[in-house]
Design an enzyme around this catalytic site. Structure first.
Site, mmCIF file in Angstrom:
data_model
loop_
_atom_site.group_PDB
_atom_site.id
_atom_site.type_symbol
_atom_site.label_atom_id
_atom_site.label_comp_id
_atom_site.label_asym_id
_atom_site.label_seq_id
_atom_site.Cartn_x
_atom_site.Cartn_y
_atom_site.Cartn_z
ATOM 1 N N ASP A 47 -44.369 -36.095 31.467
ATOM 2 C CA ASP A 47 -44.317 -37.071 30.374
ATOM 3 C C ASP A 47 -44.236 -38.461 30.983
ATOM 4 O O ASP A 47 -43.440 -38.689 31.895
ATOM 5 C CB ASP A 47 -43.099 -36.817 29.458
ATOM 6 C CG ASP A 47 -43.300 -37.403 28.070
ATOM 7 O OD1 ASP A 47 -43.745 -38.571 27.968
ATOM 8 O OD2 ASP A 47 -43.015 -36.707 27.079
ATOM 9 N N LYS A 104 -38.943 -39.686 30.264
ATOM 10 C CA LYS A 104 -38.572 -38.460 29.544
ATOM 11 C C LYS A 104 -38.616 -37.211 30.424
ATOM 12 O O LYS A 104 -37.788 -36.305 30.275
ATOM 13 C CB LYS A 104 -39.504 -38.255 28.345
ATOM 14 C CG LYS A 104 -39.202 -39.176 27.186
ATOM 15 C CD LYS A 104 -40.028 -38.776 25.970
ATOM 16 C CE LYS A 104 -39.834 -39.785 24.855
ATOM 17 N NZ LYS A 104 -40.616 -39.436 23.664
ATOM 18 N N CYS A 125 -60.322 -20.869 21.581
ATOM 19 C CA CYS A 125 -59.578 -21.928 22.267
ATOM 20 C C CYS A 125 -59.167 -22.968 21.227
ATOM 21 O O CYS A 125 -59.535 -22.861 20.056
ATOM 22 C CB CYS A 125 -60.390 -22.537 23.414
ATOM 23 S SG CYS A 125 -61.602 -23.788 22.914
ATOM 24 N N CYS A 147 -45.664 -38.318 14.851
ATOM 25 C CA CYS A 147 -44.335 -38.375 14.248
ATOM 26 C C CYS A 147 -43.894 -39.818 14.049
ATOM 27 O O CYS A 147 -43.167 -40.129 13.112
ATOM 28 C CB CYS A 147 -43.341 -37.650 15.135
ATOM 29 S SG CYS A 147 -43.622 -35.878 15.218
HETATM 30 ZN ZN ZN Z 1 -63.430 -22.806 21.914
#
Ligand code: ZN
Length: 249
Positions: free
Chosen positions: A59, A83, A170, A187
């Site tokens: 991070d 972080k 995926c 957020c």
């Molecule tokens: Zn895919």
């Protein structure tokens, strides 16, 4: 395994699905956690506590006051700190035997590819679409399973993408890169209720432990949780043959 480790992990070792072999696999395992915020906090703490032998926490951001409402690996004394560093210290305090590395720069390109290829399981605990696609592409390229979590407002979701499963989708099959849905909101812009990130992060940690220990079966499809109604739902996620990341083309 040392006697003290047998005692420390006894409540997991007594589980038939984990046993001593599963615990040894956890101790030999290496998990890359991208994002040490709301999701990454419970993930790092639980994986260290559960005895995952090696964790890499990545991070580039610093701890801010508005993070403390939900990012429980960080405390007030960590304000302004990186972080990944702060979460490393918190997880290390829970389990000094866990080898934890903090990556404090934004993982991208070759650095991302190398970090993903070195891991047994990758946990996407980020909240940016660009990071999510980069992590997904790197996991596909390296054949490393990806446990993806997301949480915003009162809604959470989880999906496991395992490139070793030839039928498996995926992340880009689920969210084609051209579409910008609700999950694109962060957020910071939309808000999030504190325990929701704990719930989804704990779910991610559980799936990582299962993958490493060889316990049970990995979660299939997409799980969504609506905190306002308390309702979980599960959706099938088919592999997209035209997916830009894992498709045939
Ligand atoms: Zn895919």
């Amino acid at each position: 395994m040392h006697d003290l480790d047998l005692l420390r992990y006894s409540r997991q070792i007594m589980l038939e699905a984990i046993d001593i072999e599963g615990q040894e696999r956890l101790l030999a395992g290496h998990v890359l956690v991208v994002g040490a915020g709301g999701l990454g906090s419970p993930v790092a703490l639980y994986l260290a506590a559960a005895g995952v032998g090696r964790l890499t926490l990545a991070d580039a951001d610093e701890v801010e006051l508005s993070n403390l409402q939900r990012q429980i690996a960080h405390g007030e004394a960590d304000l302004g700190r990186n972080k990944a560093e702060s979460a490393r210290e918190a997880a290390q305090a829970l389990n000094p035997g866990c080898r934890i590395e903090a990556r404090t720069t934004h993982l991208e390109g070759q650095a991302m590819a190398a970090a993903v290829a070195a891991a047994d399981v990758v946990l996407d605990c980020t909240d940016r679409f660009s990071s999510r696609y980069a992590i997904n592409a790197a996991c596909r390229a390296a054949g490393v399973p990806l446990v993806s979590g997301a949480a915003i407002r009162f809604s959470g979701q989880l999906a496991v993408f395992d490139p070793r499963d030839p039928e498996g989708p995926c992340y880009a099959c689920l969210y084609p890169p051209d579409g910008q849905g609700d999950a694109a909101l962060s957020c910071a812009e939309s808000g999030v209720v504190a325990p929701l990130v704990g719930l989804i992060g704990s779910f991610q940690a559980l799936e990582a432990i299962k993958l490493l220990a060889g316990a049970g079966t990995p979660h299939r499809g997409l799980a969504t949780f609506d905190g306002l109604s308390g309702e979980w739902r599960r959706f099938t996620v088919p592999r997209d043959p035209h997916c830009p990341v894992c498709g045939e083309a």
